[in-house]
Design an enzyme around this catalytic site. Structure first.
Site, short mmCIF file in Angstrom:
data_model
loop_
_atom_site.label_atom_id
_atom_site.label_comp_id
_atom_site.label_asym_id
_atom_site.label_seq_id
_atom_site.Cartn_x
_atom_site.Cartn_y
_atom_site.Cartn_z
N LYS A 116 -78.14 -23.43 -144.05
CA LYS A 116 -77.85 -21.87 -144.45
C LYS A 116 -79.03 -21.05 -144.19
O LYS A 116 -78.47 -20.00 -143.70
CB LYS A 116 -77.18 -21.84 -145.76
CG LYS A 116 -76.01 -22.45 -146.38
CD LYS A 116 -75.71 -22.17 -147.65
CE LYS A 116 -74.30 -22.95 -148.12
NZ LYS A 116 -74.34 -24.18 -147.88
N GLU A 185 -81.42 -15.97 -152.47
CA GLU A 185 -80.79 -14.62 -151.81
C GLU A 185 -80.44 -13.70 -153.02
O GLU A 185 -80.25 -14.05 -154.14
CB GLU A 185 -79.81 -15.14 -150.76
CG GLU A 185 -78.39 -15.64 -151.47
CD GLU A 185 -77.39 -15.88 -150.56
OE1 GLU A 185 -77.83 -15.71 -149.22
OE2 GLU A 185 -76.38 -16.25 -151.04
N HIS A 220 -68.70 -21.44 -158.58
CA HIS A 220 -68.81 -21.35 -157.06
C HIS A 220 -67.94 -21.62 -156.21
O HIS A 220 -68.12 -22.10 -154.96
CB HIS A 220 -70.47 -21.20 -156.73
CG HIS A 220 -71.33 -20.53 -157.55
ND1 HIS A 220 -71.56 -19.31 -157.42
CD2 HIS A 220 -72.22 -20.99 -158.42
CE1 HIS A 220 -72.26 -18.80 -158.46
NE2 HIS A 220 -72.85 -19.90 -159.11
N GLU A 260 -68.33 -16.86 -143.38
CA GLU A 260 -67.93 -16.37 -144.85
C GLU A 260 -68.93 -15.24 -145.03
O GLU A 260 -70.27 -15.40 -144.38
CB GLU A 260 -68.15 -17.42 -145.55
CG GLU A 260 -67.30 -18.77 -145.64
CD GLU A 260 -67.33 -19.57 -146.69
OE1 GLU A 260 -68.09 -19.38 -147.87
OE2 GLU A 260 -66.42 -20.57 -146.76
N GLU A 272 -72.55 -17.83 -144.57
CA GLU A 272 -72.73 -18.98 -143.56
C GLU A 272 -71.60 -19.03 -142.79
O GLU A 272 -70.37 -18.54 -142.84
CB GLU A 272 -72.71 -20.15 -144.68
CG GLU A 272 -71.35 -20.35 -145.49
CD GLU A 272 -71.70 -21.49 -146.70
OE1 GLU A 272 -71.77 -22.54 -146.34
OE2 GLU A 272 -71.37 -21.00 -147.81
N ASN A 274 -69.04 -22.18 -141.76
CA ASN A 274 -68.51 -23.70 -142.33
C ASN A 274 -67.88 -24.35 -140.94
O ASN A 274 -67.00 -23.73 -140.40
CB ASN A 274 -67.50 -23.68 -143.47
CG ASN A 274 -67.97 -23.30 -144.77
OD1 ASN A 274 -69.02 -24.04 -144.98
ND2 ASN A 274 -67.55 -22.36 -145.42
N ARG A 276 -66.10 -26.41 -140.09
CA ARG A 276 -65.07 -27.58 -140.26
C ARG A 276 -63.81 -27.01 -140.64
O ARG A 276 -63.74 -25.71 -140.61
CB ARG A 276 -65.33 -28.26 -141.48
CG ARG A 276 -65.89 -27.70 -142.78
CD ARG A 276 -66.38 -28.47 -143.80
NE ARG A 276 -66.76 -27.74 -145.05
CZ ARG A 276 -66.16 -27.13 -145.85
NH1 ARG A 276 -64.89 -26.93 -145.70
NH2 ARG A 276 -66.75 -26.39 -146.74
#
Length: 617
Positions: A116, A185, A220, A260, A272, A274, A276
């Site tokens: 990330k 962050e 999360h 995202e 980030e 992903n 996949r």
């Protein structure tokens, strides 16, 4: 052309991919650990291959064994699903080096977005320096650089808690992903989690297939997702599409992926990419009329996407059914899933069937239920109604929470954000028992007993039965009469082993009954039939700390031994179960008088972990 495909995964996603393969005429290969030998994904595949050796959860992480399994089964392609090795560039290379087709992005793209921190740098962003965080930066979020699923995340609101959060996050990330790198962050309290689905081919075409809102999360991890994300201004939506396409093209991406964002104050903050398929991909499929797995396979075969992507229609909402107890810290649950049926009119993606055992080794998600309708209001109503009518007999699940969440005003009015459960979990998990469920259970059990002496010519005291429901004990009374069973305050219209009909104030109500040992399910209410005599073996000394779920002891506080003085709330033991880490804390100031727990030891739910003797006043 791909003829035989191995799915390097298990459960729900393996079954879902196999369904597409069947439609395309592709033979399927399942892999499994010993714990999964009889799992649904092994039963629906054409071929199943055992992965020998390591602990059940680790077998699916053995890329070398999976490649050997693909070659042994005659597969010519491998689909990684999600989780496990799905974002592992070395595994992707190993698949390709073995002469197999990899259903996913190039290894270089996976590497570019795997961390990330590196992904943020690629997008021109940078995380906070953990050594320079000031009170003005709070709250902040500590995150694992590798992996996902909420593992290795800690929210920090007090600067003094940051070192401990960094240590805990590193330990969990190293355990979950083999990489202890973490970063810090800003944490946006009231942001919305919004993502963009992308699909790219090898010929330069990139589709941005709408937005999804995934704001309802626990630990999360997403719980309810929908497409499109409601209420986004058109300009912000176009910005999200542009950023998603930029990230996709920056790494020469191929196949399906997700970019995202956290949306707050009208701005999009990149989180980030992903690399996949995502768990929530069915809502995008429903809205765009697509099969994303089929799209992945066609891209891997070299086919070009049409220049013009399909147009969206309607709205879709997905809910994740978990074997967990939201009222007890989302504790995972295990046991036999006796019955699982969902009404017609919704999509069900699951890796479970009636009679399957929910074990301790894997994520506790049972299924995804998806509703699609012309409008958001209709889709939400359809999904809530279907979940309410779903038969779920077995371990405790989050079904009731999902129904209440879907009907909560903040959700129905699309005012939700990632803090939804922080604000509302207590009220959403308050018991709302059916007052007549215990009576219905007792009457179903008593059906026919009058033939064996239940009825007496001389009136006598009522029959009494006791049940436990959501931790509370309920006692009900009924009588055998010449005309059948009777109870105060109701008219018993019918009493049979599987169906009881009661009339209350002129209104008839039906109760469907199912019994498995001492577990009784009355419509959506789960009861435990109690013995007339208490079991003395279940009693524990005051201050006993019991395992809230089956799992493995992964950590014990440093220096903790019998005789150690502890403070209330002090973390003592870390238990890992079903991809979640749970801290067992001291209930009071006192002295540790017993410590049966040991690192790496597997424990059952209710096992004694430690005893803390409270300080005497």
């Amino acid at each position: 052309m791909i003829s035989t495909l191995l799915v390097a995964n298990r459960g729900e996603i393996a079954c879902r991919i196999f369904r597409t393969c069947a439609d395309l005429g592709i033979r399927t290969v399942a892999i499994h650990s010993d714990a999964d030998e009889g799992a649904l994904h092994t039963r629906v595949a054409d071929i199943a291959v055992r992965l020998p050796g390591a602990a059940p959860a680790e077998t699916y992480l053995r890329g070398d064994l999976i490649v050997k399994a693909a070659l042994a089964a005659g597969a010519d392609a491998v689909h990684p699903g999600y989780g496990f090795l799905s974002e592992n560039a070395d595994f992707a290379r190993a698949v390709r080096d073995a002469g197999l087709v990899w259903i996913g992005p190039p290894p270089e793209a996976i590497e570019a977005m795997a961390s990330k921190t590196r992904a943020k740098e690629l997008m021109g962003l940078a995380p906070l320096d953990a050594h320079d965080v000031s009170p003005a930066d709070l709250p902040v979020l500590v995150k694992a650089a590798a992996g996902g699923g909420g593992r290795g995340m800690r929210v920090v609101r007090d600067l003094a808690a940051l070192p401990g959060a960094l240590e805990d996050a590193r330990a969990e990330a190293a355990s979950a992903f083999g990489d202890g790198e973490v970063f810090v962050e800003p944490y946006l309290e009231n942001g919305r989690h919004v993502e963009v689905q992308v699909l790219a081919d090898t010929h330069g075409t990139v589709w941005t297939l709408g937005t999804r809102d995934c704001s309802l999360q626990r630990r999360h991890q997403k719980v309810i997702e929908e497409a499109p994300a409601p209420g986004l201004p058109p300009a912000l939506t176009e910005q999200l599409y542009a950023l998603a396409e930029r990230a996709t093209r920056a790494v020469s991406y191929e196949g399906a992926g997700t970019v995202e964002f956290l949306v707050a104050d009208g701005r999009a903050h990149f989180l980030e990419m992903n690399t996949r398929l995502q768990v929530e991909h069915p809502v995008t499929e429903a809205v765009f009329g697509l099969d994303l797995v089929a799209g992945q396979i066609r891209v891997a075969e070299g086919h070009a996407l049409p220049a013009e992507q399909p147009a969206p229609r309607g709205h879709a909402v997905e809910a994740r059914l978990y074997a967990e107890d939201p009222a007890r810290g989302w504790a995972p649950q295990t046991g036999t899933l006796h019955r699982f049926t969902v009404p017609d009119g919704v999509r069900l993606d699951t890796g479970c069937a009636d009679g399957d055992t929910i074990g301790v080794h894997y994520d506790p998600m049972l299924a995804k239920v998806v509703a699609h309708a012309p409008t958001r209001t209709e889709a939400v109503r359809r999904l809530a109604g279907a979940l309410e009518r779903t038969a779920l007999h077995g371990p405790v699940t989050n079904r009731d929470l999902l129904v209440r969440s879907l009907r909560h005003p903040e959700f129905t009015e699309a005012r939700m954000d990632t803090g939804f459960y922080d604000r509302h979990l207590t009220t959403l998990t308050e018991p709302a028992p059916d007052p007549y469920a215990p009576l219905a259970a007792a009457l179903a059990d008593a059906h026919g007993r009058s033939r064996f002496g239940g009825w007496r010519n001389v009136p006598s005291g009522p029959q009494v039965k006791r049940f436990e429901r959501a931790g509370e004990e309920h006692e009900v009374a009924y009588r055998h009469t010449r005309t059948g069973l009777a109870a105060d305050g109701v008219r018993v219209v019918q009493a049979a082993p599987h169906l009881v009909i009661l009339e209350v104030d002129g209104v008839r109500r039906k109760f469907e009954i199912a019994r498995y040992g001492d577990q009784v399910h009355v419509n959506a209410t789960a009861l435990t039939a109690l013995s007339r005599f208490p079991d003395p073996t279940t009693e524990h000394a005051p201050g006993s700390l019991l395992a809230p779920m089956p799992g493995t002891v992964v950590r014990i506080a440093e220096g903790l031994t019998e005789g150690t003085e502890v403070k209330a709330g002090q973390p003592l033991i870390w238990l890992e179960a079903m991809k979640m880490e749970h801290r067992i804390t001291a209930p009071t100031d006192g002295t540790l008088t017993a410590l049966p727990a040991a690192v790496s030891r597997q424990v059952e739910m209710g096992a004694l972990l430690a005893v803390v003797e409270a300080v005497r006043p």
